[in-house]
Write an enzyme that holds these catalytic residues in place. Structure first.
Site, PDB file in Angstrom:
ATOM      1  N   ASN A  35       0.835  -1.210   0.000  1.00  8.83           N
ATOM      2  CA  ASN A  35       0.000   0.000   0.000  1.00  8.83           C
ATOM      3  C   ASN A  35       0.868   1.258   0.000  1.00  8.83           C
ATOM      4  OD1 ASN A  35      -2.361  -1.615   0.325  1.00  8.83           O
ATOM      5  ND2 ASN A  35      -1.840  -1.814   2.500  1.00  8.83           N
ATOM      6  N   HIS A 122     -13.794  -2.693   6.568  1.00 11.32           N
ATOM      7  CA  HIS A 122     -12.577  -3.345   7.085  1.00 11.32           C
ATOM      8  C   HIS A 122     -12.794  -4.022   8.445  1.00 11.32           C
ATOM      9  CE1 HIS A 122      -8.308  -3.449   8.520  1.00 11.32           C
ATOM     10  NE2 HIS A 122      -8.138  -3.790   7.252  1.00 11.32           N
ATOM     11  N   GLU A 168     -15.832   2.894   3.828  1.00 13.45           N
ATOM     12  CA  GLU A 168     -14.481   3.246   3.362  1.00 13.45           C
ATOM     13  C   GLU A 168     -14.677   4.115   2.131  1.00 13.45           C
ATOM     14  OE1 GLU A 168     -11.938  -0.224   2.731  1.00 13.45           O
ATOM     15  OE2 GLU A 168     -12.899  -1.163   4.450  1.00 13.45           O
ATOM     16  N   SER A 172     -10.661  -1.391   0.222  1.00 16.29           N
ATOM     17  CA  SER A 172      -9.297  -1.913   0.243  1.00 16.29           C
ATOM     18  C   SER A 172      -9.093  -3.154  -0.615  1.00 16.29           C
ATOM     19  CB  SER A 172      -8.885  -2.234   1.682  1.00 16.29           C
ATOM     20  OG  SER A 172      -9.719  -3.232   2.221  1.00 16.29           O
ATOM     21  N   ASP A 197     -13.565   5.938   6.412  1.00 14.54           N
ATOM     22  CA  ASP A 197     -12.218   5.397   6.512  1.00 14.54           C
ATOM     23  C   ASP A 197     -11.530   5.672   5.166  1.00 14.54           C
ATOM     24  OD1 ASP A 197      -9.951   3.841   6.554  1.00 14.54           O
ATOM     25  OD2 ASP A 197     -10.905   2.115   7.503  1.00 14.54           O
ATOM     26  N   HIS A 200      -7.221   4.025   2.017  1.00 13.53           N
ATOM     27  CA  HIS A 200      -6.589   3.820   0.704  1.00 13.53           C
ATOM     28  C   HIS A 200      -6.725   5.033  -0.218  1.00 13.53           C
ATOM     29  CE1 HIS A 200      -5.529  -0.312   1.609  1.00 13.53           C
ATOM     30  NE2 HIS A 200      -6.615  -0.263   2.368  1.00 13.53           N
ATOM     31  N   LYS A 230      -0.026   3.763   4.652  1.00 14.74           N
ATOM     32  CA  LYS A 230      -0.241   3.414   3.245  1.00 14.74           C
ATOM     33  C   LYS A 230       0.432   4.495   2.386  1.00 14.74           C
ATOM     34  CE  LYS A 230      -4.158   0.565   4.614  1.00 14.74           C
ATOM     35  NZ  LYS A 230      -3.489  -0.014   5.720  1.00 14.74           N
TER      36      LYS A 230
HETATM   37  C1  PLP Z   1      -9.625   0.222   5.100  1.00 14.76           C
HETATM   38  C2  PLP Z   1      -8.634   0.015   6.178  1.00 14.76           C
HETATM   39  N1  PLP Z   1      -8.852   0.558   7.377  1.00 14.76           N
HETATM   40  C3  PLP Z   1      -7.988   0.410   8.387  1.00 14.76           C
HETATM   41  C4  PLP Z   1      -6.843  -0.330   8.235  1.00 14.76           C
HETATM   42  C5  PLP Z   1      -5.917  -0.505   9.386  1.00 14.76           C
HETATM   43  O1  PLP Z   1      -4.890   0.404   9.303  1.00 14.76           O
HETATM   44  P1  PLP Z   1      -3.441   0.052   9.912  1.00 14.76           P
HETATM   45  O2  PLP Z   1      -2.787  -0.852   8.925  1.00 14.76           O
HETATM   46  O3  PLP Z   1      -2.794   1.384  10.065  1.00 14.76           O
HETATM   47  O4  PLP Z   1      -3.677  -0.621  11.221  1.00 14.76           O
HETATM   48  C6  PLP Z   1      -6.557  -0.897   6.990  1.00 14.76           C
HETATM   49  C7  PLP Z   1      -5.300  -1.669   6.809  1.00 14.76           C
HETATM   50  O5  PLP Z   1      -5.241  -2.668   6.189  1.00 14.76           O
HETATM   51  C8  PLP Z   1      -7.481  -0.733   5.935  1.00 14.76           C
HETATM   52  O6  PLP Z   1      -7.267  -1.289   4.745  1.00 14.76           O
END
Ligand code: PLP
Length: 380
Positions: A35, A122, A168, A172, A197, A200, A230
């Site tokens: 990422n 997620h 999101e 992701s 969220d 990405h 990311k």
């Molecule tokens: C959409 C989404 N939210 C939250 C996270 C979690 O973030 P972190 O990797 O900083 O714990 C991810 C990570 O894979 C993600 O893809």
């Protein structure tokens, strides 16, 4: 093996049979999976920011929770820069997106509220939702009518609190975008909140990489989560919201309160990364051209529809087959990973191809040529 340990082995063997067993793999092939979208993970500017922070005497460890001795000037400087960058009253720094998501959802929605979350949200948001006192219901992926119906039904059944819409901005594992404007209108109509969220999208989309919800920044019913591991290239996360929301999290979010604060050096790195996003817009335009080129290659060579972003799933369906193709691609020098349930819904195992500035066009062309040939050989 003792009986005590055997039960773990048995579970692992069961996962293996279903093609669901995971293992940690080295990453020595060309990056088609990380990422690190803007290639900042190895940025000389961020490395210098660490060196310069060490020079200034910034500590490696925070030494405690933010509420105790762990609150360093670096955290506060980052939060103040981030609030200005994201156009919000306040920003709050977490050590990971995972902990920020669990904190948000387990803390903010109250008893009597309703959380309606996208079916593909997620795992970290789900974790928070499971711990919340609010009622929770799932809406069909990117289906505004399904969100609407869930809230309407809850209201008709006597729901008196506030609804929380959880999505999101860029998914992701699918690379598609949420209909944010319509979801915000829904939140407004039902006196609710929208939690976005941006994991990405941060750094990649929106003015200066402020994300796909940049136009909604600063509203009292919008809360944005920007992860820093990311496109930002470091680690951690920033919640951007009204001051009262951040203060509430500081007082109530267990993942924030009962955890050692992130290293102050990480805060210094994220600050530098935010500056890079402003100073080097060419990274974003170069990146956009690259992922659009890759989308075109995917259509031309695999006949698969383009996702319209840097995340390009190649649907396989069967877990073992997805694993097999990914392994063959890695053996040929292309780091591609198979994503299987429970990360994605049952029967939708896929190769998640992610484009980053760590690859160039010739590598993308070669990768899709090989993937096309291998997929045919594997009967996909
Ligand atoms: C959409 C989404 N939210 C939250 C996270 C979690 O973030 P972190 O990797 O900083 O714990 C991810 C990570 O894979 C993600 O893809």
């Amino acid at each position: 093996m003792t009986e005590r340990l055997f039960r773990f082995e048995k579970t692992l063997a069961g996962l293996e049979r279903k093609g669901r067993r995971r293992a940690l793999l080295p990453h020595d092939a060309i990056d088609f999976t990380s990422n690190d979208y803007l290639g900042l993970a190895n940025s000389p500017r961020i490395k210098s920011a660490i060196a310069e922070a060490l020079e200034r005497g910034v500590a490696v460890g925070s030494g405690g929770s933010r509420l105790l001795r762990g609150n360093h000037p670096e955290h506060q400087a980052l939060e103040s820069d981030a609030a200005a960058f994201f156009g919000t009253e306040r920003a709050l720094h977490f050590s990971s997106g995972y902990s920020a998501n669990t904190a948000l959802f387990s803390t903010l929605p109250q008893r009597g509220d309703l959380i309606v979350h996208d079916a593909l949200i997620h795992a970290s948001a789900r974790e928070g939702i499971a711990a919340s006192r609010a009622q929770a219901v799932l809406a069909r992926h990117n289906d505004v009518a399904s969100f609407d119906e869930a809230i309407r039904t809850w209201r008709q059944d006597g729901g008196m609190g506030h609804p929380w819409i959880a999505v999101e901005s860029l998914y992701s594992m699918d690379g598609d975008r949420a209909p944010l404007a319509e979801l915000l209108a829904l939140a407004e109509r039902y006196d609710g909140f929208l939690v976005v969220d941006e994991a990405h999208a941060t750094g990649v989309f929106g003015p200066n990489g402020r994300g796909l919800a940049a136009a909604m920044e600063g509203r009292d019913n919008v809360i944005q989560l920007h992860t820093c591991g990311k496109a930002i290239g470091v680690s951690g996360a920033l919640v951007a919201a009204k001051a009262v929301i951040c203060d509430y999290l500081v007082n109530r979010a267990r993942a924030f309160i009962y955890s050692t604060a992130p290293s102050p050096l990480m805060a210094a790195c994220v600050r530098e990364a935010l500056k890079i996003l402003v100073d080097e817009p060419q990274r974003r335009s170069e990146f956009e051209q690259l992922w659009r080129f890759a989308n075109g290659q995917m259509l031309a060579q695999l006949g698969a529809p383009a996702s319209g972003s840097q995340i390009m799933p190649v649907m396989i369906g069967d877990n073992c087959r997805a694993l097999g193709i990914a392994a063959r691609m890695r053996a040929e020098g292309f780091d591609i990973r198979a994503i299987r349930p429970p990360t994605v819904p049952e029967g939708t195992a896929r190769l998640r191809i992610a484009i980053t500035l760590n690859v160039d066009r010739p590598a993308i062309v070669r990768m899709f040529e090989r993937l096309s040939a291998i997929s045919i050989e594997e009967g996909v």
